[in-house]
Design a protein around this motif. Structure first.
Motif, short mmCIF file in Angstrom:
data_model
loop_
_atom_site.label_atom_id
_atom_site.label_comp_id
_atom_site.label_asym_id
_atom_site.label_seq_id
_atom_site.Cartn_x
_atom_site.Cartn_y
_atom_site.Cartn_z
N PRO A 143 8.49 -9.08 3.88
CA PRO A 143 7.07 -9.31 4.20
C PRO A 143 6.22 -8.04 4.24
CG PRO A 143 8.46 -10.66 5.60
CD PRO A 143 9.37 -9.76 4.84
N ALA A 144 6.75 -6.96 4.86
CA ALA A 144 5.97 -5.72 4.97
C ALA A 144 5.67 -5.14 3.58
CB ALA A 144 6.73 -4.71 5.82
N ILE A 145 6.66 -5.14 2.70
CA ILE A 145 6.47 -4.60 1.35
C ILE A 145 5.53 -5.49 0.55
CG2 ILE A 145 7.63 -4.12 -0.84
CD1 ILE A 145 8.08 -1.98 1.25
N TYR A 146 5.65 -6.81 0.73
CA TYR A 146 4.76 -7.74 0.00
C TYR A 146 3.30 -7.48 0.37
CZ TYR A 146 2.55 -12.04 -1.57
OH TYR A 146 1.71 -12.95 -2.18
N LEU A 147 3.02 -7.34 1.66
CA LEU A 147 1.65 -7.08 2.11
C LEU A 147 1.15 -5.73 1.60
CD1 LEU A 147 1.78 -8.31 5.83
CD2 LEU A 147 0.54 -9.37 3.94
N PHE A 148 2.05 -4.75 1.55
CA PHE A 148 1.67 -3.42 1.07
C PHE A 148 1.34 -3.46 -0.42
CE2 PHE A 148 3.05 0.70 -0.78
CZ PHE A 148 2.10 1.51 -0.20
N GLN A 149 2.19 -4.13 -1.21
CA GLN A 149 1.97 -4.20 -2.65
C GLN A 149 0.77 -5.06 -3.01
OE1 GLN A 149 5.68 -5.59 -4.30
NE2 GLN A 149 6.66 -3.58 -4.18
N LYS A 150 0.55 -6.13 -2.23
CA LYS A 150 -0.51 -7.09 -2.55
C LYS A 150 -1.88 -6.62 -2.05
CE LYS A 150 -1.29 -11.41 -4.09
NZ LYS A 150 -0.85 -11.93 -5.39
N TYR A 151 -1.92 -6.10 -0.81
CA TYR A 151 -3.20 -5.79 -0.19
C TYR A 151 -3.33 -4.34 0.28
CZ TYR A 151 -3.00 -10.89 0.05
OH TYR A 151 -2.85 -12.21 -0.25
N GLY A 152 -2.26 -3.55 0.13
CA GLY A 152 -2.31 -2.17 0.61
C GLY A 152 -2.16 -2.06 2.12
N SER A 153 -1.70 -3.14 2.77
CA SER A 153 -1.57 -3.15 4.23
C SER A 153 -0.36 -2.32 4.67
CB SER A 153 -1.41 -4.59 4.73
OG SER A 153 -1.06 -4.61 6.10
N LEU A 154 -0.55 -1.59 5.79
CA LEU A 154 0.55 -0.81 6.36
C LEU A 154 1.18 -1.51 7.54
CD1 LEU A 154 -1.04 2.77 6.23
CD2 LEU A 154 0.58 1.74 4.62
N ARG A 155 0.83 -2.78 7.75
CA ARG A 155 1.39 -3.53 8.88
C ARG A 155 2.89 -3.72 8.68
NH1 ARG A 155 0.96 -9.57 10.27
NH2 ARG A 155 1.24 -9.59 12.51
N GLY A 156 3.65 -3.49 9.75
CA GLY A 156 5.09 -3.62 9.67
C GLY A 156 5.79 -2.36 9.19
N LYS A 157 5.02 -1.26 8.98
CA LYS A 157 5.57 0.02 8.55
C LYS A 157 6.44 -0.12 7.29
CE LYS A 157 5.59 1.84 13.27
NZ LYS A 157 6.39 2.40 14.37
N PRO A 158 5.84 -0.49 6.17
CA PRO A 158 6.62 -0.70 4.93
C PRO A 158 7.27 0.58 4.43
CG PRO A 158 4.26 -0.66 4.46
CD PRO A 158 4.39 -0.68 5.96
N ASP A 159 8.48 0.45 3.94
CA ASP A 159 9.21 1.58 3.36
C ASP A 159 9.46 1.26 1.88
OD1 ASP A 159 10.84 3.62 2.62
OD2 ASP A 159 12.42 3.24 4.09
N PRO A 160 8.64 1.79 0.96
CA PRO A 160 8.76 1.47 -0.47
C PRO A 160 10.14 1.78 -1.05
CG PRO A 160 6.69 2.61 -0.03
CD PRO A 160 7.50 2.70 1.23
N SER A 161 10.88 2.68 -0.41
CA SER A 161 12.21 3.01 -0.92
C SER A 161 13.24 1.92 -0.60
CB SER A 161 12.69 4.35 -0.34
OG SER A 161 12.86 4.25 1.07
N ARG A 162 12.87 0.99 0.31
CA ARG A 162 13.78 -0.11 0.68
C ARG A 162 13.01 -1.43 0.64
NH1 ARG A 162 16.10 1.27 6.34
NH2 ARG A 162 17.70 -0.27 5.76
N PRO A 163 12.63 -1.89 -0.55
CA PRO A 163 11.77 -3.08 -0.67
C PRO A 163 12.45 -4.38 -0.25
CG PRO A 163 12.52 -2.37 -2.83
CD PRO A 163 12.95 -1.32 -1.87
N TYR A 164 13.79 -4.40 -0.23
CA TYR A 164 14.51 -5.64 0.08
C TYR A 164 15.14 -5.62 1.47
CZ TYR A 164 14.10 -5.31 -4.98
OH TYR A 164 13.62 -5.11 -6.25
N ASN A 165 14.67 -4.70 2.30
CA ASN A 165 15.20 -4.60 3.66
C ASN A 165 14.45 -5.56 4.58
OD1 ASN A 165 16.62 -3.51 5.97
ND2 ASN A 165 14.74 -2.38 6.44
N TRP A 166 15.15 -6.56 5.09
CA TRP A 166 14.56 -7.55 6.00
C TRP A 166 15.06 -7.26 7.41
CZ3 TRP A 166 11.79 -12.25 4.95
CH2 TRP A 166 11.42 -12.41 3.62
N PRO A 167 14.19 -6.82 8.32
CA PRO A 167 14.61 -6.62 9.72
C PRO A 167 15.09 -7.94 10.32
CG PRO A 167 12.49 -5.56 9.32
CD PRO A 167 12.79 -6.40 8.12
N LYS A 168 16.13 -7.87 11.14
CA LYS A 168 16.66 -9.09 11.75
C LYS A 168 15.63 -9.79 12.62
CE LYS A 168 21.47 -7.49 11.79
NZ LYS A 168 22.61 -7.08 12.64
#
Length: 541
Positions: free
Chosen positions: A218-243
Motif C-alpha cells: 500500500p505505501a509504495i502504491y500511494l507513492f507511485q500513484k500520488y507521490g504520497s509519503l504516508r506509511g514511509k515507503p521504501d522504493p528499494s523494497r516495493p513488495y514488503n508488506w508490514p504484518k
C-alpha cells in the motif's frame, strides 16, 4: 521605527504563515498580502538583506512547520538579526510556546522581533500588552478547534467520512469525494489476502506469499500513484508488506462495504497524537459502498481472529480458533504448541484455566488429533443423514429451532417498538433545536453541541433497530439455513479432514466438557457440536 541594529548585515527574516482556517477569513491574511506588507515595512524602515520564510497551510498551534524550522536553524547558526511578522498570530497561536520564543529564545540569540499590526517591537517599551494578545491568539485557536470538532462529530453521527485517508483497495469517486469506489488495481489483492486468511494461513505466511507474487505494498502504491509519503515507503523494497498492515486489513469493516467513523481522537488541539478508540465504540454504518469481500468470507476470517492467531511451523493458524469453548465456564479453548512438541502432541486447554488457574476452572485437556477424529466422525454422520434423508432431516432440524425462534422474534419485536418511538422523539427534539437556532434563541455553538449529542443517540438507536431487524431476519431465514446445510452436505460428499472451509460450512460452535475423571488417560471428553442452522441462544452453556 528605523533599523538601528549594529548587525545590519545579518538576515532580516520576513515570516509568513497561513492556515486553512485563516484562509476562510478572506484576502487580508493571504500569503500575497502578508509578503507585500512585510516587504513595504522593511523597505520603509531601512531593513536590508531580507529573506522570506513562508508556511502555507500550517496551523499556528503546530510549531513543526518546514520554513519556521528553517528560520530557527538559521537563527541558531547566527545568520538572522531580525524577525518580522504581520502580527503575533502569524508567529504562533500557542500561548506557552509563543511566549517562550518571545521571552527567552529570541533574546538569547540577540534577535529583534517585530509584529507590525500589533505594534510589538522587542527593542522598544511598546510590549506591555504582548502577553494579553498572545493569550487571545491561543484562545482563538482553541475556539476554532472546538467548533471544527463539533462539526466533525455531527458529520460522523450522520455516517459521513471526516478523514482524508482511503483504504487500500478503494479510490475516491471523482463525482462525489465522500464516496468510495472499488479500485480495480488493488481490490483483487485485498480479496486474495482475505481468501488466504480464511484458508488458514497466518499473517507471516500471507506476507511471504504477497512478496513472492510481487504484490506492491500500500505505501509504495500511494507513492507511485500520488507521490504520497504516508506509511514511509521504501522504493528499494516495493513488495514488503508490514504484518501490522495485513492485520489491520483483515479486521477493517470498510472492506465489507461499511463506513467507519470515530476510530481515533485527540485530547487537545495542541496535541497531534491520535488516541485509539476501543473497537466497541466505533460508529459503523453498513452498506455505504460496494464491498470487496462478501459476508461469508468476512465471517470466516473474523471467526478465526476471535481465537488465538499464532501460526504453526508451516504458517497455518489454528483452524478451531473462534469455534472452541469450555462447556463449564464458557471461555475460549486455546491450542498449546511448542517446538519440542510434535503435531500429534498439540492440545487444547481452557482459557480461564490458563490465565486464572485451577480455582476458577479445570484443565479441559483434549488432544488436537482426538478432537479432529471426534468432529470428523460427527460431521460424516450428520451430513450423510442430511444427504440421504433430506426431508426427515429438515423436519427434525426445523422443529428443534422453531420454539426458540418464536420466543426470540416476540422479544425483538417488543424492543423494535421502543426503539422506533425513541427515534421519532429525537426527530422532534432536533427539529425544535433547529427552529430555536433559526430564531436566534440559542447560539450556533450551543446548537452544534446539543444537536451532535442527539444525532449521536439517534445514530445509535438506528443501528440498534437495524440489529434487531437483522435478528428477526435471521430467525425468519432459519428454513433457508437448514436448506443450505443440506446442500452443503450434498456438496461435501467425502469429508477426509477437518478444514477451515468445512468448519465454516457446517459448524457454529464446539463445547468441550471436562473428563469424568480429570486428567485421566483412559476417560475421554464429551463434546457438544452446534451446527450452522441452530439458533445462537441454543448455544448458551
Amino acid at each position: 521605527m528605523l533599523n538601528t541594529n549594529s548587525n545590519q548585515q545579518l538576515i532580516t527574516a520576513l515570516y509568513c504563515r497561513l492556515s486553512q482556517e485563516d484562509e476562510l477569513q478572506g484576502e487580508s491574511n493571504s500569503i500575497r498580502n502578508q509578503k507585500a506588507l512585510l516587504e513595504k515595512y522593511a523597505l520603509d524602515n531601512g531593513f536590508h538583506n531580507c529573506r522570506f520564510y513562508i508556511d502555507d497551510g500550517y496551523s499556528g498551534v503546530d510549531f513543526n512547520r518546514p520554513d519556521f524550522n528553517r528560520m530557527i536553524d538559521d537563527m541558531n547558526n547566527g545568520l538572522i538579526g531580525t524577525i518580522i511578522t504581520k502580527d503575533l498570530s502569524r508567529l504562533g497561536r500557542d500561548y506557552l510556546k509563543t511566549g517562550t520564543y518571545l521571552e527567552i529564545i529570541f533574546p538569547q540569540n540577540n534577535v529583534r522581533y517585530i509584529a507590525i499590526n500589533d505594534g510589538v517591537d522587542s527593542e522598544t517599551d511598546s510590549n506591555e500588552f504582548i502577553g494579553i494578545r498572545n493569550y487571545f491568539n491561543d484562545y482563538y485557536a482553541q475556539d476554532i478547534s472546538k467548533k471544527i470538532r463539533s462539526v466533525k462529530t455531527a458529520a460522523m453521527n450522520r455516517g459521513e467520512r471526516t478523514n482524508g485517508s482511503v483504504p487500500y483497495g478503494y479510490m475516491l469517486n471523482p463525482d462525489n469525494p465522500k464516496q468510495y469506489l472499488v479500485n480495480p488495481e488493488t481490490a483483487p489483492i485485498v480479496k486474495r489476502i482475505y481468501e488466504l486468511s480464511a484458508a488458514g494461513y497466518g499473517v507471516a505466511k500471507i506476507q511471504k506469499i504477497l512478496e513472492d507474487d510481487k504484490a506492491i505494498s500500500p505505501a509504495i502504491y500511494l507513492f507511485q500513484k500520488y507521490g504520497s509519503l504516508r506509511g514511509k515507503p521504501d522504493p528499494s523494497r516495493p513488495y514488503n508488506w508490514p504484518k501490522r498492515t495485513i492485520r489491520r486489513m483483515l479486521s477493517n469493516p470498510e472492506y465489507l462495504g461499511a463506513t467507519v467513523c470515530g476510530k481515533t481522537y485527540s485530547k487537545s488541539n495542541k496535541l497531534k497524537k491520535r488516541i485509539s478508540v476501543p473497537r466497541s465504540e466505533w460508529k459503523i454504518f453498513e452498506n455505504t459502498q460496494e464491498p470487496i469481500v462478501d459476508r461469508k468470507l468476512w465471517d470466516m476470517v473474523q471467526k478465526k481472529f476471535d481465537g488465538r492467531k499464532k501460526a504453526n511451523k508451516t504458517g497455518l493458524t489454528d483452524k478451531y480458533a473462534g469455534y472452541l469453548y469450555c462447556a463449564e465456564c464458557g471461555a475460549r479453548m486455546y491450542i498449546n504448541r511448542a517446538k519440542s512438541l510434535k503435531e500429534t502432541q498439540e492440545c487444547y486447554t481452557c482459557g480461564t484455566y490458563q490465565t486464572k488457574g485451577s480455582h476458577h476452572c479445570s484443565y479441559h485437556y483434549i488432544r488436537a488429533v482426538v478432537l479432529d477424529e471426534l468432529v470428523l466422525n460427527r460431521l460424516r454422520e450428520i451430513t450423510a443423514f442430511a444427504r440421504e434423508n433430506p426431508a426427515e432431516f429438515y423436519e427434525i432440524a426445523k422443529s428443534k429451532a422453531e420454539k426458540e425462534s418464536k420466543k426470540l422474534i416476540k422479544i425483538s419485536k417488543g424492543e423494535i417498538t421502543d426503539v422506533q418511538k425513541r427515534i421519532t422523539e429525537l426527530d422532534g427534539i432536533i427539529r425544535c433545536l433547529y427552529e430555536d437556532r433559526v430564531a436566534g434563541r440559542i447560539t450556533p455553538e450551543r446548537f452544534e453541541l446539543l444537536v451532535s449529542g442527539y444525532e449521536q443517540e439517534q445514530a445509535e438507536q438506528k443501528q440498534k433497530l437495524e440489529n434487531l431487524n437483522n435478528e428477526i431476519s435471521i430467525q425468519g431465514t432459519r428454513d433457508k439455513k437448514i436448506s443450505e446445510f443440506i446442500e452443503s452436505a450434498k456438496k461435501y460428499i467425502d469429508i477426509t479432514e477437518v478444514t477451515p472451509e468445512i468448519l465454516h460450512a457446517f459448524i457454529k460452535r464446539i463445547n468441550i466438557r471436562e473428563r469424568a475423571i480429570p486428567r485421566s488417560q483412559k476417560c475421554g471428553n464429551q463434546i457438544d457440536i452446534y451446527y450452522t442452522f441452530e439458533a445462537d441462544e441454543m448455544l448458551s452453556v
